[in-house]
Design a protein around this motif. Structure first.
Motif, short mmCIF file in Angstrom:
data_model
loop_
_atom_site.label_atom_id
_atom_site.label_comp_id
_atom_site.label_asym_id
_atom_site.label_seq_id
_atom_site.Cartn_x
_atom_site.Cartn_y
_atom_site.Cartn_z
N UNK A 152 107.74 74.69 -12.33
CA UNK A 152 108.19 74.39 -13.68
C UNK A 152 108.04 72.90 -13.96
N UNK A 153 108.50 72.45 -15.12
CA UNK A 153 108.29 71.05 -15.52
C UNK A 153 109.04 70.07 -14.64
N UNK A 154 110.11 70.52 -13.99
CA UNK A 154 110.87 69.64 -13.10
C UNK A 154 110.23 69.57 -11.71
N UNK A 155 109.14 70.31 -11.51
CA UNK A 155 108.49 70.29 -10.20
C UNK A 155 109.07 71.30 -9.22
N UNK A 156 109.94 72.18 -9.73
CA UNK A 156 110.55 73.19 -8.86
C UNK A 156 109.71 74.46 -8.89
N UNK A 157 109.46 75.01 -7.72
CA UNK A 157 108.76 76.29 -7.63
C UNK A 157 109.77 77.39 -7.96
N UNK A 158 109.55 78.07 -9.07
CA UNK A 158 110.54 79.04 -9.52
C UNK A 158 110.01 80.47 -9.47
N UNK A 159 110.88 81.39 -9.12
CA UNK A 159 110.56 82.82 -9.16
C UNK A 159 110.79 83.28 -10.59
N UNK A 198 128.03 62.75 -7.72
CA UNK A 198 127.40 61.44 -7.84
C UNK A 198 127.76 60.42 -6.78
N UNK A 199 128.65 60.74 -5.88
CA UNK A 199 128.99 59.77 -4.83
C UNK A 199 129.44 60.52 -3.59
N UNK A 227 119.06 70.95 -14.65
CA UNK A 227 120.26 70.11 -14.50
C UNK A 227 119.86 68.77 -13.87
N UNK A 228 120.46 67.67 -14.36
CA UNK A 228 120.22 66.36 -13.75
C UNK A 228 121.22 66.15 -12.61
N UNK A 229 121.09 66.95 -11.59
CA UNK A 229 121.98 66.92 -10.43
C UNK A 229 121.14 67.27 -9.21
N UNK A 230 121.57 66.78 -8.03
CA UNK A 230 120.86 67.18 -6.81
C UNK A 230 120.93 68.69 -6.64
N UNK A 231 122.14 69.22 -6.81
CA UNK A 231 122.36 70.65 -6.65
C UNK A 231 123.44 71.08 -7.62
N UNK A 232 123.45 72.35 -7.93
CA UNK A 232 124.41 72.85 -8.91
C UNK A 232 125.37 73.86 -8.27
N UNK A 233 124.96 74.42 -7.14
CA UNK A 233 125.83 75.39 -6.47
C UNK A 233 125.53 75.38 -4.98
#
Lengths: 394, 394
Positions: B48-55, A308-309, B273-279
């Motif tokens: 998907x619903x988040x607007x991400x193109x998913x395989x 977040x930052x 996930x409500x994050x820019x990236x997760x990994x």
């Protein structure tokens, strides 16, 4: 034999490595005079308000090929493996720097990219690294086009704003630092040892200088206390007979009597973003006409996980100007014959003061990288100790 | 000569490539029967619903060495250069897979890592790729230790949960897919052509199947309509005289008369996930005892820039079980002699039906990757056209 005594001016790598070795291996008494309010020179890092460990003077990546340097530093820190990566933004597209096969495949349509890669491999062989000025000499029209593209898009504007010089006017050793690389290795550096000190550079320096024979005086500008006259060194008016390791600017030491040496300086712009990350690589280069050369996302250097930052540092180069609020710090000596000639006048005059040893980027007016300056300190250490050993207790 | 007629069962790569080539180059009339409600087989992707193109069926990375395959597909899509990267998590530390010099330097202390790397280079040479089972045969104690570590930490649990077999029981070609790599190249694949279709796989397949001679029937399970008897093929009870390209499971086509062929299946767990990236990489592998083998962050595959939200797919393997709600889809044929023997009974029986051609992972019960199946389709195409050409209009 009396305990040797050294005055070390500056606590960057040059000063600190010599201080430690002299103090520990020669049992010398070492006083370090440091102008700033902290040790570690431009390697200094500290936590900012967002909790990010930031390199206060721009990104510092320790890459080494010499095991002796690495082992010496390993006495003062644990390491985290760290591969530095730089992306450079060309017409809105970010590609690895040095330009490599990944960059080529990202920038050119698939079949054209394949042609360029095949021809480069055929001409120079796998894993070759070709300086751009050499690549431009290639006569094949396809490579001519490609080299011209890279020269215009990656080197021309970047070098102009960084050095205020056209790439062809800069010393070839400078442009050769970023070759075109015939592989998919997208690490920025290829050296054997690429690590970040686990708790940061400042901690490393703290431990390096933590020795009973070493005393550090911060906020002390050595040139206010040193006087040079007739081959003799005076400290606050009294004759000083110990050794002086000087790592500051030579022109300042001699009162600018041969004119001020030119340097390039940097203006640092810090920003904090309410985002996990702001860019895909630790450093993002802008090789275009905007004033800034690059932006560093500090979290990616230190590999901290702080969601977040994130904190970034944008660098804007300019001509060093003594006392200037923006460009008042000398960071890069300028590598060309004229500047070298001016420097030599200072260096020659200081040969009259055999007590004084010049070491480091500023004092030797050389564009050393971190390994080079550590090696140079090792070499100076050997030179300083040689005569003492031959006439010593053995 | 009458227009040739083909029934293609399945619209994955095998079926769609053959359909297009037959329709366009042979002017054949092609009907595709597709069991699912969409084309493109397991390559199918959608927003998907988040607007991400998913395989939808796990990460699909198109990597090719053959220019003819790449050029064929280029008729139906523009490309984005994409280098696939996989990190594997070992004792909480994420390192590149295949294990390379970066992995070694991240996992081992600096000087030990240097020793391992030096010895590997000395033994196998730069840029070598050593299958783990081969590396374990090395007699040097240092490499023995290293290979044992990699075997236990990277291969043992992963292979066990993926195949329900010990790595030594799996066909060597399977473990050899992930060698130990003696370089810093951290791309997962080394093939010449590594690209993502700019608008996704489904669009690519849509354009490939968009031909006046091709008709696609979705939601149509071919085996409900096809009857095989005495070397003859019937379609809904009537004799069918055209060619049949069958890309589904062979056991289903013959009513499981020699028993069900075993497959490995996957359970897909989607998360937003409500994050820019997760990994840090598109795919993160977990080579430990937890049920899941890996997690894919879809945005990193498609390179979409959507801040604040990201979608992941976690895969849990299990034994395929027909009709099962969780493991009801056959994804991976099992590469060993016993299964191969069982498959051969089906294949031999189907030789009595020369109209029918088996192509692809399911119909040939082979662990094809995407390039292999496209090449196989090309080869089948040549075989199908050969006799017609010799007896044709020329």
């Amino acid at each position: 034999m009396a305990q040797q005594q050294y005055l070390v001016v500056g606590s960057g790598f040059a000063g600190s490595v010599l201080a430690r070795r002299l103090a520990q291996e020669q049992n010398a008494r070492v006083t370090i005079l440091e102008k700033r309010d902290h040790i570690a020179g431009n390697m200094y890092d500290a936590y900012d308000q967002a909790g990010v460990l930031v390199h206060r003077y721009g990104p510092h990546i320790l890459v080494l090929n010499r095991a002796d340097c690495f082992q010496f530093l390993s006495r003062f820190t644990d390491w985290t493996y760290y591969e530095h990566r730089v992306l450079t933004e060309i017409d809105g597209i970010q590609v690895p720097l040095p330009i490599n096969f990944t960059s080529i495949r990202t920038l050119f349509p698939p079949l054209q990219a394949q042609e360029i890669i095949d021809l480069l491999l055929e001409t120079y062989g796998e894993h070759a690294q070709i300086p751009i000025l050499e690549l431009r000499k290639n006569q094949s029209p396809l490579i001519q086009d490609f080299a011209g593209f890279v020269y215009r898009k990656v080197f021309l504007d970047y070098t102009t704003k960084m050095w205020d010089l056209d790439p062809t006017q800069v010393d070839p050793s400078v442009t050769a630092r970023i070759p075109v690389r015939l592989s998919y290795d997208s690490r920025h550096f290829l050296q054997k040892y690429q690590y970040m000190p686990k708790e940061g550079y400042t901690k490393l320096f703290e431990r390096m200088l933590d020795h009973p024979n070493i005393q550090v005086q911060l906020n002390t500008n050595a040139v206010d206390h040193l006087q040079l006259k007739g081959g003799r060194v005076y400290l606050d008016g009294s004759r000083y007979k110990g050794g002086v390791i000087y790592t500051g600017p030579v022109d300042e030491l001699l009162g600018y009597r041969y004119g001020e040496l030119p340097y390039r300086s940097l203006h640092f712009q810090w920003e904090t973003w309410q985002r996990d990350h702001i860019q895909a690589s630790p450093v993002l280069n802008w090789p275009d006409k905007r004033p800034a050369t690059r932006r560093t996302e500090m979290k990616r250097l230190t590999q901290q996980e702080i969601p977040g930052v994130t904190t970034t540092l944008t660098e804007i180069p300019g001509a060093y100007s003594r006392g200037d609020a923006v460009f008042g710090e000398p960071y890069y000596p300028i590598v060309n014959d004229q500047c070298q000639g001016q420097y030599e006048r200072y260096a020659r005059e200081l040969e009259n003061y055999p007590q004084i040893t010049l070491v480091g980027r500023l004092a030797e007016y050389r564009y050393y990288n971190m390994e080079a300056v550590i090696c140079r300190a090792f070499q100076i250490y050997e030179e300083l100790c040689q005569p003492k050993e031959s006439g010593g207790i053995a």
